[in-house]
Design a protein around this motif. Structure first.
Motif, PDB file in Angstrom:
ATOM      1  N   GLN A 141       9.289  -1.673   7.534  1.00 28.83           N
ATOM      2  CA  GLN A 141       7.952  -1.159   7.229  1.00 28.83           C
ATOM      3  C   GLN A 141       7.934  -0.431   5.888  1.00 28.83           C
ATOM      4  O   GLN A 141       7.025  -0.636   5.077  1.00 28.83           O
ATOM      5  N   ILE A 142       8.919   0.416   5.656  1.00 26.84           N
ATOM      6  CA  ILE A 142       8.985   1.180   4.411  1.00 26.84           C
ATOM      7  C   ILE A 142       9.131   0.242   3.219  1.00 26.84           C
ATOM      8  O   ILE A 142       8.437   0.382   2.209  1.00 26.84           O
ATOM      9  N   LEU A 143      10.031  -0.740   3.324  1.00 27.49           N
ATOM     10  CA  LEU A 143      10.232  -1.651   2.201  1.00 27.49           C
ATOM     11  C   LEU A 143       8.957  -2.450   1.919  1.00 27.49           C
ATOM     12  O   LEU A 143       8.601  -2.659   0.758  1.00 27.49           O
ATOM     13  N   GLU A 144       8.265  -2.853   2.953  1.00 25.23           N
ATOM     14  CA  GLU A 144       7.016  -3.590   2.761  1.00 25.23           C
ATOM     15  C   GLU A 144       5.975  -2.713   2.053  1.00 25.23           C
ATOM     16  O   GLU A 144       5.267  -3.168   1.156  1.00 25.23           O
ATOM     17  N   LYS A 145       5.893  -1.443   2.434  1.00 19.86           N
ATOM     18  CA  LYS A 145       4.944  -0.533   1.782  1.00 19.86           C
ATOM     19  C   LYS A 145       5.322  -0.312   0.317  1.00 19.86           C
ATOM     20  O   LYS A 145       4.437  -0.207  -0.538  1.00 19.86           O
ATOM     21  N   ILE A 146       6.612  -0.240   0.033  1.00 20.84           N
ATOM     22  CA  ILE A 146       7.051  -0.087  -1.359  1.00 20.84           C
ATOM     23  C   ILE A 146       6.636  -1.316  -2.164  1.00 20.84           C
ATOM     24  O   ILE A 146       6.094  -1.202  -3.265  1.00 20.84           O
ATOM     25  N   LYS A 147       6.859  -2.498  -1.597  1.00 18.00           N
ATOM     26  CA  LYS A 147       6.555  -3.742  -2.303  1.00 18.00           C
ATOM     27  C   LYS A 147       5.052  -3.946  -2.518  1.00 18.00           C
ATOM     28  O   LYS A 147       4.646  -4.513  -3.522  1.00 18.00           O
ATOM     29  N   THR A 148       4.246  -3.489  -1.595  1.00 17.35           N
ATOM     30  CA  THR A 148       2.790  -3.648  -1.725  1.00 17.35           C
ATOM     31  C   THR A 148       2.141  -2.420  -2.366  1.00 17.35           C
ATOM     32  O   THR A 148       0.919  -2.347  -2.448  1.00 17.35           O
ATOM     33  N   GLN A 149       2.985  -1.469  -2.785  1.00 13.62           N
ATOM     34  CA  GLN A 149       2.532  -0.210  -3.391  1.00 13.62           C
ATOM     35  C   GLN A 149       1.501   0.491  -2.510  1.00 13.62           C
ATOM     36  O   GLN A 149       0.492   1.004  -2.989  1.00 13.62           O
ATOM     37  N   SER A 150       1.756   0.498  -1.214  1.00 15.72           N
ATOM     38  CA  SER A 150       0.823   1.136  -0.293  1.00 15.72           C
ATOM     39  C   SER A 150       1.345   2.463   0.266  1.00 15.72           C
ATOM     40  O   SER A 150       0.743   3.018   1.182  1.00 15.72           O
ATOM     41  N   LEU A 151       2.446   2.979  -0.320  1.00 14.31           N
ATOM     42  CA  LEU A 151       2.862   4.329   0.027  1.00 14.31           C
ATOM     43  C   LEU A 151       1.833   5.287  -0.557  1.00 14.31           C
ATOM     44  O   LEU A 151       1.294   5.044  -1.642  1.00 14.31           O
TER      45      LEU A 151
END
Length: 159
Positions: free
Chosen positions: A141-151
């Motif tokens: 989940q964290i890596l996906e948020k980093i990749k989609t810049q959704s943090l």
């Protein structure tokens, strides 16, 4: 280094207790201004990453509600604390997240580019999960948020 401490209440919006670090102990770690990353253990239990934070002319360790509860700390009761330098600056990767990063080169590069304080927060979130399955799930989940810049912190940055 080992010392005896107690929980000290403080006024503040987010942190309500600190563990005061004796000056002679803090002096052994202080290199420059600001917080100093260390590994801490209370009563000889499992180490956790934390920081010696400057506050009102002394150094303290912030004591979260979770830390107080986990170690059953009480005001005015002494306990032993040991600290040592954190050579990884609080950035030791949980093995589950390391494996996820090893499988995704682009994601790994994006994670490496994050600010250290954001990395520490994300790693803490992953490490705080009790089960391996949850740590794996959080890693993806964290890596996906980093990749989609959704943090949350990424939304406020300019590309």
């Amino acid at each position: 280094m080992r010392f005896t401490a107690s929980l000290s209440p403080i006024e503040g919006p987010m942190i309500h207790h600190v563990i005061k670090v004796p000056e002679e102990v803090a002096a052994g770690f202080r290199i420059n201004k600001g917080a100093i990353r260390v590994l801490c253990s209370i009563e000889g239990k499992e180490e956790f990453p934390c920081a010696l934070n400057p506050r009102d002319g002394e150094y303290v360790i912030m004591a979260s509600k979770q830390l107080i509860s986990k170690h059953r700390l009480k005001n005015n009761e002494t306990f032993s604390v040991s600290i040592r330098p954190d050579l990884n600056d609080g950035l030791e990767l949980p093995e589950e997240f390391l494996e996820v990063l090893n499988q995704d080169e682009w994601g790994s590069q994006l994670f490496d580019a994050l600010l250290p304080r954001l990395k520490r927060s994300l790693l803490y979130y992953i490490r705080s999960a009790k089960s391996v399955d949850t740590r794996i799930k959080r890693s993806f989940q964290i890596l996906e948020k980093i990749k989609t810049q959704s943090l949350h912190s990424q939304k406020n940055q300019n590309p």
